[in-house]
Design an enzyme around this catalytic site. Sequence first.
Site, PDB file in Angstrom:
ATOM      1  N   GLU A   1      -6.943  25.318  -6.258  1.00  0.00           N
ATOM      2  CA  GLU A   1      -7.986  25.839  -7.151  1.00  0.00           C
ATOM      3  C   GLU A   1      -7.879  25.006  -8.427  1.00  0.00           C
ATOM      4  O   GLU A   1      -7.212  25.382  -9.368  1.00  0.00           O
ATOM      5  CB  GLU A   1      -7.673  27.329  -7.312  1.00  0.00           C
TER       6      GLU A   1
ATOM      7  N   LYS B   1       6.673  24.232 -13.464  1.00  0.00           N
ATOM      8  CA  LYS B   1       5.730  23.113 -13.304  1.00  0.00           C
ATOM      9  C   LYS B   1       5.322  22.969 -11.842  1.00  0.00           C
ATOM     10  O   LYS B   1       4.148  22.767 -11.539  1.00  0.00           O
ATOM     11  CB  LYS B   1       6.318  21.795 -13.829  1.00  0.00           C
TER      12      LYS B   1
ATOM     13  N   ARG C   1      -3.717  23.091 -13.652  1.00  0.00           N
ATOM     14  CA  ARG C   1      -2.920  22.091 -14.357  1.00  0.00           C
ATOM     15  C   ARG C   1      -3.224  22.038 -15.851  1.00  0.00           C
ATOM     16  O   ARG C   1      -2.408  21.612 -16.649  1.00  0.00           O
ATOM     17  CB  ARG C   1      -3.176  20.715 -13.712  1.00  0.00           C
TER      18      ARG C   1
ATOM     19  N   HIS D   1       7.079  12.150 -28.238  1.00  0.00           N
ATOM     20  CA  HIS D   1       6.104  12.985 -27.544  1.00  0.00           C
ATOM     21  C   HIS D   1       6.482  14.474 -27.573  1.00  0.00           C
ATOM     22  O   HIS D   1       5.654  15.320 -27.897  1.00  0.00           O
ATOM     23  CB  HIS D   1       5.964  12.492 -26.107  1.00  0.00           C
TER      24      HIS D   1
ATOM     25  N   ARG E   1       0.803  -1.238   0.000  1.00  0.00           N
ATOM     26  CA  ARG E   1       0.000   0.000   0.000  1.00  0.00           C
ATOM     27  C   ARG E   1       0.827   1.274   0.000  1.00  0.00           C
ATOM     28  O   ARG E   1       0.362   2.338   0.375  1.00  0.00           O
ATOM     29  CB  ARG E   1      -0.983   0.039   1.177  1.00  0.00           C
TER      30      ARG E   1
ATOM     31  N   HIS F   1      -1.390  15.329 -28.920  1.00  0.00           N
ATOM     32  CA  HIS F   1      -1.946  13.998 -28.664  1.00  0.00           C
ATOM     33  C   HIS F   1      -2.571  13.424 -29.936  1.00  0.00           C
ATOM     34  O   HIS F   1      -2.417  12.235 -30.238  1.00  0.00           O
ATOM     35  CB  HIS F   1      -2.981  14.085 -27.542  1.00  0.00           C
TER      36      HIS F   1
ATOM     37  N   GLU G   1       9.255  20.638 -24.131  1.00  0.00           N
ATOM     38  CA  GLU G   1       8.487  20.897 -22.899  1.00  0.00           C
ATOM     39  C   GLU G   1       9.009  22.153 -22.184  1.00  0.00           C
ATOM     40  O   GLU G   1       8.241  22.881 -21.562  1.00  0.00           O
ATOM     41  CB  GLU G   1       8.558  19.694 -21.940  1.00  0.00           C
TER      42      GLU G   1
ATOM     43  N   LYS H   1       2.395  12.043 -10.743  1.00  0.00           N
ATOM     44  CA  LYS H   1       1.632  11.079 -11.558  1.00  0.00           C
ATOM     45  C   LYS H   1       2.495   9.853 -11.815  1.00  0.00           C
ATOM     46  O   LYS H   1       3.639   9.972 -12.257  1.00  0.00           O
ATOM     47  CB  LYS H   1       1.264  11.706 -12.906  1.00  0.00           C
TER      48      LYS H   1
ATOM     49  N   ASN I   1      -1.317  21.666 -20.535  1.00  0.00           N
ATOM     50  CA  ASN I   1      -1.728  20.990 -21.769  1.00  0.00           C
ATOM     51  C   ASN I   1      -1.427  21.786 -23.023  1.00  0.00           C
ATOM     52  O   ASN I   1      -1.802  21.356 -24.117  1.00  0.00           O
ATOM     53  CB  ASN I   1      -3.235  20.680 -21.734  1.00  0.00           C
TER      54      ASN I   1
ATOM     55  N   HIS J   1      -0.564  20.057 -26.157  1.00  0.00           N
ATOM     56  CA  HIS J   1      -0.824  18.635 -25.951  1.00  0.00           C
ATOM     57  C   HIS J   1      -2.095  18.138 -26.609  1.00  0.00           C
ATOM     58  O   HIS J   1      -2.209  16.953 -26.897  1.00  0.00           O
ATOM     59  CB  HIS J   1      -0.834  18.294 -24.457  1.00  0.00           C
TER      60      HIS J   1
HETATM   61  N1  LIG Z   1       4.413  11.389 -14.735  1.00  0.00           N
HETATM   62  C1  LIG Z   1       4.334  12.460 -15.481  1.00  0.00           C
HETATM   63  O1  LIG Z   1       3.897  13.531 -15.035  1.00  0.00           O
HETATM   64  C2  LIG Z   1       4.792  12.395 -16.901  1.00  0.00           C
HETATM   65  C3  LIG Z   1       4.999  13.581 -17.614  1.00  0.00           C
HETATM   66  C4  LIG Z   1       5.480  13.497 -18.917  1.00  0.00           C
HETATM   67  C5  LIG Z   1       5.739  12.268 -19.485  1.00  0.00           C
HETATM   68  N2  LIG Z   1       5.518  11.119 -18.769  1.00  0.00           N
HETATM   69  C6  LIG Z   1       5.813   9.809 -19.342  1.00  0.00           C
HETATM   70  O2  LIG Z   1       7.212   9.738 -19.554  1.00  0.00           O
HETATM   71  C7  LIG Z   1       7.483   8.917 -20.684  1.00  0.00           C
HETATM   72  C8  LIG Z   1       8.392   9.669 -21.608  1.00  0.00           C
HETATM   73  O3  LIG Z   1       9.573  10.005 -20.911  1.00  0.00           O
HETATM   74  P1  LIG Z   1      10.982  10.082 -21.637  1.00  0.00           P
HETATM   75  O4  LIG Z   1      10.881  10.962 -22.807  1.00  0.00           O
HETATM   76  O5  LIG Z   1      11.985  10.336 -20.603  1.00  0.00           O
HETATM   77  O6  LIG Z   1      11.086   8.604 -22.249  1.00  0.00           O
HETATM   78  P2  LIG Z   1      12.024   7.339 -21.867  1.00  0.00           P
HETATM   79  O7  LIG Z   1      11.968   7.061 -20.443  1.00  0.00           O
HETATM   80  O8  LIG Z   1      11.635   6.276 -22.808  1.00  0.00           O
HETATM   81  O9  LIG Z   1      13.480   7.876 -22.216  1.00  0.00           O
HETATM   82  C9  LIG Z   1      13.797   8.215 -23.542  1.00  0.00           C
HETATM   83  C10 LIG Z   1      14.985   7.391 -24.058  1.00  0.00           C
HETATM   84  O10 LIG Z   1      16.188   7.920 -23.509  1.00  0.00           O
HETATM   85  C11 LIG Z   1      16.932   6.897 -22.847  1.00  0.00           C
HETATM   86  N3  LIG Z   1      17.669   7.554 -21.768  1.00  0.00           N
HETATM   87  C12 LIG Z   1      17.141   8.151 -20.666  1.00  0.00           C
HETATM   88  N4  LIG Z   1      18.099   8.750 -19.969  1.00  0.00           N
HETATM   89  C13 LIG Z   1      19.268   8.536 -20.615  1.00  0.00           C
HETATM   90  C14 LIG Z   1      20.607   8.941 -20.382  1.00  0.00           C
HETATM   91  N5  LIG Z   1      20.936   9.722 -19.350  1.00  0.00           N
HETATM   92  N6  LIG Z   1      21.556   8.535 -21.271  1.00  0.00           N
HETATM   93  C15 LIG Z   1      21.230   7.795 -22.352  1.00  0.00           C
HETATM   94  N7  LIG Z   1      19.971   7.402 -22.629  1.00  0.00           N
HETATM   95  C16 LIG Z   1      19.005   7.766 -21.772  1.00  0.00           C
HETATM   96  C17 LIG Z   1      15.897   5.894 -22.442  1.00  0.00           C
HETATM   97  O11 LIG Z   1      16.461   4.623 -22.247  1.00  0.00           O
HETATM   98  C18 LIG Z   1      14.956   5.924 -23.639  1.00  0.00           C
HETATM   99  O12 LIG Z   1      15.468   5.158 -24.684  1.00  0.00           O
HETATM  100  C19 LIG Z   1       6.134   8.564 -21.290  1.00  0.00           C
HETATM  101  O13 LIG Z   1       5.801   7.262 -20.905  1.00  0.00           O
HETATM  102  C20 LIG Z   1       5.189   9.571 -20.675  1.00  0.00           C
HETATM  103  O14 LIG Z   1       3.878   9.066 -20.558  1.00  0.00           O
HETATM  104  C21 LIG Z   1       5.064  11.175 -17.490  1.00  0.00           C
HETATM  105 ZN   LIG Z   2       4.170  16.373 -22.366  1.00  0.00          ZN
END
Ligand SMILES: NC(=O)c1ccc[n+]([C@@H]2O[C@H](COP(=O)([O-])OP(=O)(O)OC[C@H]3O[C@@H](n4cnc5c(N)ncnc54)[C@H](O)[C@@H]3O)[C@@H](O)[C@H]2O)c1
Ligand SMILES: [Zn+2]
Length: 337
Positions: free
Chosen positions: A230, A220, A234, A257, A116, A245, A180, A138, A238, A241
């Site tokens: 309020e 952020k 958030r 993305h 939990r 999307h 971003e 998230k 977007n 986005h």
């Molecule tokens: N929780 C949230 O608020 C939130 C916000 C935005 C995105 N996300 C999620 O995050 C994901 C996208 O994140 P991302 O763009 O980091 O993708 P990712 O985690 O797939 O990383 C991108 C690529 O870079 C590589 N990588 C990462 N760090 C590295 C480093 N230091 N050196 C070499 N390679 C490295 C990874 O292995 C991968 O191949 C999606 O699943 C998205 O839904 C979540």
């Molecule tokens: Zn985003």
Amino acid sequence: MKRITVHLPLKKISYNVEFSATFDELEIQLQSQLGNRKFLIVTDSNVQKHSDFLKRFSSKEIFAFPAGEVSKHWSTVEKILNRCFELNFDRNSVIVAVGGGVVGDTAGFAAAIFKRGIPVIQIPTSLLAMVDASVGGKTGIDCAYGKNLIGTFHQPERVFCCRGFLETLPESEIKNGLGEMIKHGILGSPKHFEDLERIANSHPTAEDIFPLVPDSVAIKARIVEEDERESGARMKLNLGHTFGHAIELLHNFKFPHGLAVSIGTMMATQYALEHDICREETADRIENIFNKFGIDITCALPEEKIWEAMTHDKKVKDGHIRLVLPTKIGEVVVQTV
Ligand SMILES: NC(=O)c1ccc[n+]([C@@H]2O[C@H](COP(=O)([O-])OP(=O)(O)OC[C@H]3O[C@@H](n4cnc5c(N)ncnc54)[C@H](O)[C@@H]3O)[C@@H](O)[C@H]2O)c1
Ligand SMILES: [Zn+2]
């Protein structure tokens, strides 16, 4: 180095995001945060291969899964939970997520549900994860019905951003994160946008970018805090986005993305310009910054197809789309169209 505190008084939670230049500094920060608690580092195969930081830990302290969005799946969560049981984790033990957003979301979700909920420390290694995914709490995974549909909020105990990780990050991933950061400047800070304009070139280095990461995180963090009181703040995040999307959807989510968000931000800007919501000068600055960073914002898809995909989106209620539109650099409005 700088530190940002995220305050969520209603949830009685506050945590720090800390910054470091080298892995030596990061190791000291992490060890002091862990104390003598049991921990498991969760990472992916790319980060394990490319980053020297993980060489400081033994293989039994690390769980690495194959890199990529396909791993953001229930089966990975189950493997992480099993490792935690094998290590006899208790409620004080910690999961340390060292990776991009995929690792952060998956490991964060496993921490949220193990007995939990146990603490998670986020060590984002991609630029996108530093400025976006590591703050806000998230967590979650994808399933056959869509992306991020299973999950929960689980705020990290602490977040550590280290410049060293940006040095091994591929240029395409740097551009993903810059998309971003530019978004954060447009929606909340003319100064952040100007700082980005100052470093804009097609091969920005970790030394150029990392000093701007704290401001991007702070933008952020402020919105996440505002949203607690309020609800609705958030929504600003977007920007780009809704269009983005739709672009991802039309490419079956095989499209980066951050790039989709950059194209989406430009489409929102174009819409704002056409409807007298922003001035030409604002639209020009936004277009220029993407061009200077070498982020290709030309969209091969016809605009009607994108609008069509947007209206069919599950989030759209009664055919109304809520668009976040820039009014000037540092300010956006939400409009229902
Ligand atoms: N929780 C949230 O608020 C939130 C916000 C935005 C995105 N996300 C999620 O995050 C994901 C996208 O994140 P991302 O763009 O980091 O993708 P990712 O985690 O797939 O990383 C991108 C690529 O870079 C590589 N990588 C990462 N760090 C590295 C480093 N230091 N050196 C070499 N390679 C490295 C990874 O292995 C991968 O191949 C999606 O699943 C998205 O839904 C979540
Ligand atoms: Zn985003």
